[in-house]
Design an enzyme around this catalytic site. Structure first.
Site, PDB file in Angstrom:
ATOM      1  N   ARG A  69     -68.356  43.722  -9.733  1.00  0.00           N
ATOM      2  CA  ARG A  69     -67.242  43.715  -8.782  1.00  0.00           C
ATOM      3  C   ARG A  69     -65.878  43.548  -9.458  1.00  0.00           C
ATOM      4  O   ARG A  69     -64.978  42.966  -8.883  1.00  0.00           O
ATOM      5  CB  ARG A  69     -67.446  42.662  -7.697  1.00  0.00           C
ATOM      6  CG  ARG A  69     -68.668  42.926  -6.827  1.00  0.00           C
ATOM      7  CD  ARG A  69     -68.618  42.139  -5.536  1.00  0.00           C
ATOM      8  NE  ARG A  69     -69.745  42.496  -4.680  1.00  0.00           N
ATOM      9  CZ  ARG A  69     -70.873  41.802  -4.594  1.00  0.00           C
ATOM     10  NH1 ARG A  69     -71.015  40.700  -5.319  1.00  0.00           N
ATOM     11  NH2 ARG A  69     -71.833  42.189  -3.806  1.00  0.00           N
ATOM     12  N   LYS A 123     -55.333  54.788 -12.214  1.00  0.00           N
ATOM     13  CA  LYS A 123     -56.236  55.726 -11.549  1.00  0.00           C
ATOM     14  C   LYS A 123     -57.468  55.916 -12.427  1.00  0.00           C
ATOM     15  O   LYS A 123     -57.359  56.284 -13.590  1.00  0.00           O
ATOM     16  CB  LYS A 123     -55.555  57.072 -11.310  1.00  0.00           C
ATOM     17  CG  LYS A 123     -54.594  57.080 -10.139  1.00  0.00           C
ATOM     18  CD  LYS A 123     -54.110  58.487  -9.863  1.00  0.00           C
ATOM     19  CE  LYS A 123     -53.218  58.543  -8.637  1.00  0.00           C
ATOM     20  NZ  LYS A 123     -52.748  59.921  -8.354  1.00  0.00           N
ATOM     21  N   GLU A 170     -47.971  67.564 -19.730  1.00  0.00           N
ATOM     22  CA  GLU A 170     -47.661  66.383 -18.920  1.00  0.00           C
ATOM     23  C   GLU A 170     -46.315  65.769 -19.312  1.00  0.00           C
ATOM     24  O   GLU A 170     -45.647  65.157 -18.486  1.00  0.00           O
ATOM     25  CB  GLU A 170     -48.774  65.341 -19.052  1.00  0.00           C
ATOM     26  CG  GLU A 170     -50.114  65.778 -18.470  1.00  0.00           C
ATOM     27  CD  GLU A 170     -50.202  65.599 -16.967  1.00  0.00           C
ATOM     28  OE1 GLU A 170     -49.194  65.220 -16.328  1.00  0.00           O
ATOM     29  OE2 GLU A 170     -51.289  65.830 -16.411  1.00  0.00           O
ATOM     30  N   LYS A 178     -43.315  57.015 -15.817  1.00  0.00           N
ATOM     31  CA  LYS A 178     -44.502  56.773 -14.992  1.00  0.00           C
ATOM     32  C   LYS A 178     -44.559  55.319 -14.529  1.00  0.00           C
ATOM     33  O   LYS A 178     -44.927  55.045 -13.381  1.00  0.00           O
ATOM     34  CB  LYS A 178     -45.772  57.137 -15.752  1.00  0.00           C
ATOM     35  CG  LYS A 178     -47.003  56.975 -14.869  1.00  0.00           C
ATOM     36  CD  LYS A 178     -48.201  57.721 -15.342  1.00  0.00           C
ATOM     37  CE  LYS A 178     -49.302  57.684 -14.283  1.00  0.00           C
ATOM     38  NZ  LYS A 178     -50.528  58.398 -14.718  1.00  0.00           N
ATOM     39  N   GLU A 216     -49.974  55.455  -3.937  1.00  0.00           N
ATOM     40  CA  GLU A 216     -49.538  56.701  -3.296  1.00  0.00           C
ATOM     41  C   GLU A 216     -49.462  56.562  -1.781  1.00  0.00           C
ATOM     42  O   GLU A 216     -49.875  57.444  -1.042  1.00  0.00           O
ATOM     43  CB  GLU A 216     -50.479  57.859  -3.657  1.00  0.00           C
ATOM     44  CG  GLU A 216     -50.200  58.438  -5.023  1.00  0.00           C
ATOM     45  CD  GLU A 216     -51.024  59.698  -5.305  1.00  0.00           C
ATOM     46  OE1 GLU A 216     -51.440  60.387  -4.355  1.00  0.00           O
ATOM     47  OE2 GLU A 216     -51.247  59.985  -6.485  1.00  0.00           O
ATOM     48  N   ARG A 228     -45.309  58.163  -5.642  1.00  0.00           N
ATOM     49  CA  ARG A 228     -46.222  58.432  -6.752  1.00  0.00           C
ATOM     50  C   ARG A 228     -46.794  59.846  -6.691  1.00  0.00           C
ATOM     51  O   ARG A 228     -47.196  60.415  -7.707  1.00  0.00           O
ATOM     52  CB  ARG A 228     -47.361  57.406  -6.770  1.00  0.00           C
ATOM     53  CG  ARG A 228     -48.277  57.600  -7.966  1.00  0.00           C
ATOM     54  CD  ARG A 228     -49.197  56.429  -8.231  1.00  0.00           C
ATOM     55  NE  ARG A 228     -50.010  56.683  -9.412  1.00  0.00           N
ATOM     56  CZ  ARG A 228     -50.785  55.803 -10.009  1.00  0.00           C
ATOM     57  NH1 ARG A 228     -50.863  54.568  -9.529  1.00  0.00           N
ATOM     58  NH2 ARG A 228     -51.492  56.126 -11.076  1.00  0.00           N
ATOM     59  N   ASN A 234     -48.035  64.366  -9.219  1.00  0.00           N
ATOM     60  CA  ASN A 234     -49.059  65.392  -9.071  1.00  0.00           C
ATOM     61  C   ASN A 234     -48.496  66.807  -9.161  1.00  0.00           C
ATOM     62  O   ASN A 234     -49.203  67.768  -8.830  1.00  0.00           O
ATOM     63  CB  ASN A 234     -49.783  65.219  -7.728  1.00  0.00           C
ATOM     64  CG  ASN A 234     -50.565  63.922  -7.657  1.00  0.00           C
ATOM     65  OD1 ASN A 234     -51.177  63.508  -8.633  1.00  0.00           O
ATOM     66  ND2 ASN A 234     -50.531  63.261  -6.510  1.00  0.00           N
ATOM     67  N   HIS A 283     -50.696  69.785 -10.013  1.00  0.00           N
ATOM     68  CA  HIS A 283     -52.093  69.360 -10.023  1.00  0.00           C
ATOM     69  C   HIS A 283     -52.929  70.000  -8.911  1.00  0.00           C
ATOM     70  O   HIS A 283     -54.134  70.205  -9.087  1.00  0.00           O
ATOM     71  CB  HIS A 283     -52.186  67.841  -9.944  1.00  0.00           C
ATOM     72  CG  HIS A 283     -51.837  67.152 -11.221  1.00  0.00           C
ATOM     73  ND1 HIS A 283     -50.597  67.280 -11.822  1.00  0.00           N
ATOM     74  CD2 HIS A 283     -52.565  66.332 -12.033  1.00  0.00           C
ATOM     75  CE1 HIS A 283     -50.584  66.565 -12.941  1.00  0.00           C
ATOM     76  NE2 HIS A 283     -51.749  65.993 -13.094  1.00  0.00           N
ATOM     77  N   HIS A 287     -55.983  71.666 -10.355  1.00  0.00           N
ATOM     78  CA  HIS A 287     -57.338  71.186 -10.093  1.00  0.00           C
ATOM     79  C   HIS A 287     -58.219  72.302  -9.541  1.00  0.00           C
ATOM     80  O   HIS A 287     -59.428  72.356  -9.830  1.00  0.00           O
ATOM     81  CB  HIS A 287     -57.301  70.015  -9.111  1.00  0.00           C
ATOM     82  CG  HIS A 287     -56.852  68.732  -9.726  1.00  0.00           C
ATOM     83  ND1 HIS A 287     -56.614  67.586  -8.984  1.00  0.00           N
ATOM     84  CD2 HIS A 287     -56.592  68.386 -11.010  1.00  0.00           C
ATOM     85  CE1 HIS A 287     -56.227  66.609  -9.787  1.00  0.00           C
ATOM     86  NE2 HIS A 287     -56.201  67.075 -11.015  1.00  0.00           N
ATOM     87  N   HIS A 310     -57.402  70.192 -18.971  1.00  0.00           N
ATOM     88  CA  HIS A 310     -56.632  69.685 -17.833  1.00  0.00           C
ATOM     89  C   HIS A 310     -55.142  69.974 -17.989  1.00  0.00           C
ATOM     90  O   HIS A 310     -54.495  70.447 -17.047  1.00  0.00           O
ATOM     91  CB  HIS A 310     -56.856  68.179 -17.689  1.00  0.00           C
ATOM     92  CG  HIS A 310     -56.019  67.551 -16.621  1.00  0.00           C
ATOM     93  ND1 HIS A 310     -56.142  67.852 -15.285  1.00  0.00           N
ATOM     94  CD2 HIS A 310     -55.004  66.642 -16.703  1.00  0.00           C
ATOM     95  CE1 HIS A 310     -55.259  67.160 -14.584  1.00  0.00           C
ATOM     96  NE2 HIS A 310     -54.559  66.415 -15.419  1.00  0.00           N
TER      97      HIS A 310
END
Length: 364
Positions: free
Chosen positions: A120, A142, A184, A226, A236, A241, A245, A248, A252, A266
């Protein structure tokens, strides 16, 4: 040494940037070890860096155990996550321990997610060894794995306790991986910093050729950008935020179509996606055509994709991948579009049928 703080109240953490830092990492990591053995999870591409990090920790009096996972986007899977969690449990990792992720964005995402769910929530540290991971994925919390339906659809927000960035490790990075990470870097200029995009145009070639001063500047500037955005909108929820993206959603979809088989990295997908986002913005009458061409020209001169050349999938097939995007809400998929370089915004009124038509009209 440059230290950038990601300001999240009690969960704030430093990002330390310094050439040669890997060999001196023991002093930074020893306090987190609590006198216990530290587990380092490394991808299969970073053997020499793993040896350097283990020696640094040994010199600081910290014993280590290395766990190796395979490199590449295919490693972000349920099977890899299960194997990693089982191994960490075998090694007796406790909730108060800090697992070290050494490698590119894939191992950082995988280890971060394992740390988020193991007992946890355990602590973890990011030690990124690719430019893409150094300027983007190692910062912000993330974590996750991919699913058949798309990229990063299973995961959690789980912030690291510390990020250690050594620009010297980029000297061993294959040129293609360096270029993919550079996409990036360019993104931060396109989002809200046109002066930084101008810096990229003037200095990108030197950075890609290995100029250390250019690399350090780009990493520090990108991390600071960032960190500012993450501090303002960690999960987000406000849309701030989401600016990160840019490119992206298109990217993606291209990665999903490629099957995460390594044929499209990527960062390469993000580069193509940013060029597409700017050209679609022109189509919508939002962005000057010369800005979109300026973006595409810089990507081309950096040997990065600037569109769909070589992609055979139809616009509708690519849009079908987009329908699984985790950012969709109430059946609406927000897109990052632009009113110009450094003027990105979130548009919630994009018609996916129009996106499909646009993609079908793009040069192949």
């Amino acid at each position: 040494m440059t230290v950038v703080t990601v300001g999240l109240g009690e969960r704030s953490y430093p990002v330390v940037i310094e050439p040669g830092l890997l060999a001196r990492a023991g002093g930074h990591l020893a306090p987190l070890a609590r006198g216990r053995r530290m587990v380092i999870v490394a991808d299969g591409n970073v053997g020499p860096h793993l040896a350097t990090l283990q020696a640094a920790l040994s010199g600081a009096g910290v014993a280590t155990e290395a766990v190796t996972t395979r490199a590449g986007e295919g490693a972000k899977s349920w099977a890899s996550l299960e194997r990693l969690c089982d191994r960490l449990l075998e090694l007796g990792v406790e909730r108060g321990d800090h697992i070290v992720a050494l490698g590119g964005g894939v191992v950082g995402d995988l280890v971060g997610f394992a740390a988020a769910i193991l007992k946890r929530s355990c602590g973890f540290v990011q030690v990124p060894t690719t430019l893409l991971a150094q300027v983007d994925s190692s910062v912000g919390g993330k974590t996750g794995i991919n699913a058949r339906a798309g990229k990063n659809l299973i995961g959690a927000f789980h912030q690291p306790a510390l990020v250690l960035i050594d620009p010297d490790v980029l000297d061993t990075l294959p040129p293609r991986e360096l270029r993919a990470g550079y996409a990036e870097v360019v993104k931060y200029g396109l989002i809200d910093d046109p002066d930084f995009f101008g810096w990229c145009e003037a200095n990108g070639a030197a950075l890609l050729a290995g100029d250390k001063a250019a690399q350090v500047h780009a990493i520090a500037h990108s991390v600071a950008a960032k960190a500012r955005i993450v501090a303002a909108d960690e999960r987000e929820t406000t849309g701030v935020r989401a600016l990160l993206n840019l490119g992206h959603t298109f990217g993606h979809a291209l990665e999903a179509e490629a099957g995460y088989d390594g044929s499209l990295l990527h960062g390469e997908a993000v580069a193509a996606g940013m060029a597409l986002a700017f050209r679609y913005s022109v189509r919508r009458g939002l962005c000057p055509a010369e800005d979109a061409e300026r973006v595409a020209a810089h990507l081309r001169v950096s040997d990065l994709p600037d569109g769909l050349r070589g992609v055979t999938a139809s616009g509708e097939r690519l849009v079908e991948h987009m329908r699984h995007d985790k950012k969709a809400s109430g059946g609406v998929l927000p897109f990052l579009l632009a009113r110009g370089i450094g003027r990105t915004f979130l548009d919630r009124s994009v018609d996916l049928a129009d996106i499909a038509r646009f993609l079908d009209e793009e040069p192949r």
